[in-house]
Scaffold this active site. Structure first.
Site, PDB file in Angstrom:
ATOM      1  N   SER A   1       0.842  -1.198   0.000  1.00 23.07           N
ATOM      2  CA  SER A   1       0.000   0.000   0.000  1.00 23.07           C
ATOM      3  C   SER A   1       0.882   1.254   0.000  1.00 23.07           C
ATOM      4  CB  SER A   1      -0.965  -0.043   1.186  1.00 23.07           C
ATOM      5  OG  SER A   1      -1.966   0.932   1.065  1.00 23.07           O
TER       6      SER A   1
ATOM      7  N   HIS B   1      -4.554  -1.890  -3.788  1.00 15.41           N
ATOM      8  CA  HIS B   1      -5.917  -2.299  -3.404  1.00 15.41           C
ATOM      9  C   HIS B   1      -6.898  -2.185  -4.575  1.00 15.41           C
ATOM     10  CE1 HIS B   1      -4.263  -2.109   0.604  1.00 15.41           C
ATOM     11  NE2 HIS B   1      -4.126  -0.798   0.555  1.00 15.41           N
TER      12      HIS B   1
END
Length: 231
Positions: free
Chosen positions: A124, A159
């Site tokens: 991330s 994501h």
């Protein structure tokens, strides 16, 4: 060899019972028992994050360390980090993490680590940071483009399958010319840059990495061959 492994999601913090991506990161070092340093600087709960890291990596054949910027282990952060085989960056707020790194000079140190051949990895925010630009929710409101370290050309979006607005927001940014073409990775998928070679891997069979960009004014996605690490 200069290496970066950017994970869209997964690893010990999202898949505590599935070590496939974390083991892949360690294997990339080529060491039998690599030293791996965790950077939890994107979160306001760094102590908990570091504890979870130690719990996970104690089960793997590695020598785990972490770097706190509130209680640093040494004044010589450069020597500390350049002595590692792997540097693994956690998720959280990309903008805040990069600001902290610049204040401590870690942006410069991490470039040296990259040139030295230390494996740079992360999930991330810890994946966003290596690219020229990223799509981020660091600021409340719509997803925005954020300039990052620029070790990898183009942009990154994590994501990609895990948050409802990730894909449409990236398409809007691309369509408006607000972000560079680049890569998007699902949760549980990673893109591995090793000098000029690009390899995509995943810890679940369905996860994918995409090359994203524009043809004329149309957003295009190319699903890249992604190897399931459990096969």
């Amino acid at each position: 060899m200069r290496q970066i492994i950017a994970m869209g999601g997964g690893g010990f913090s999202m898949e505590p019972g599935n070590p496939l991506l974390d083991q892949y990161v360690l294997n990339a070092s080529g060491r039998s028992r690599p030293s791996v340093c965790f950077l939890p600087h994107a979160t306001d709960d760094a102590s908990r994050y570091a504890l979870n890291f130690y719990t996970a990596f104690a089960r793997l054949d590695a020598r785990p360390f972490h770097l706190s910027l509130f209680t640093p282990p040494t004044a010589d952060l450069e020597s500390f980090l350049l002595g590692m085989d792997v540097i693994y960056v956690g998720g959280g707020n990309t903008k805040s993490m990069l600001a902290l790194w610049r204040e401590w000079g870690l942006d410069t140190i991490l470039r040296k680590a990259y040139d030295k051949g230390i494996v740079l990895a992360g999930i991330s925010a810890g994946a966003n940071c290596w690219f020229q630009e990223c799509s981020t929710d660091s600021i409340p409101g719509p997803y925005t483009m954020l300039p990052c370290l620029g070790l990898v050309p183009g942009s990154f979006c994590p994501h990609y399958d895990g948050e409802v607005e990730r894909r449409p927001s990236l398409h809007r940014l691309l369509s408006s010319g607000s972000i560079l073409p680049g890569y998007a990775a699902d949760n549980s998928a990673a893109v591995h840059f090793a000098d000029d070679a690009v390899t995509c891997v995943a810890s679940v069979p369905s996860a994918r990495v995409y090359r994203v960009g524009l043809e004329g004014r149309v957003v295009v996605e190319e699903a890249l061959p992604t190897r399931y690490l459990g096969a």
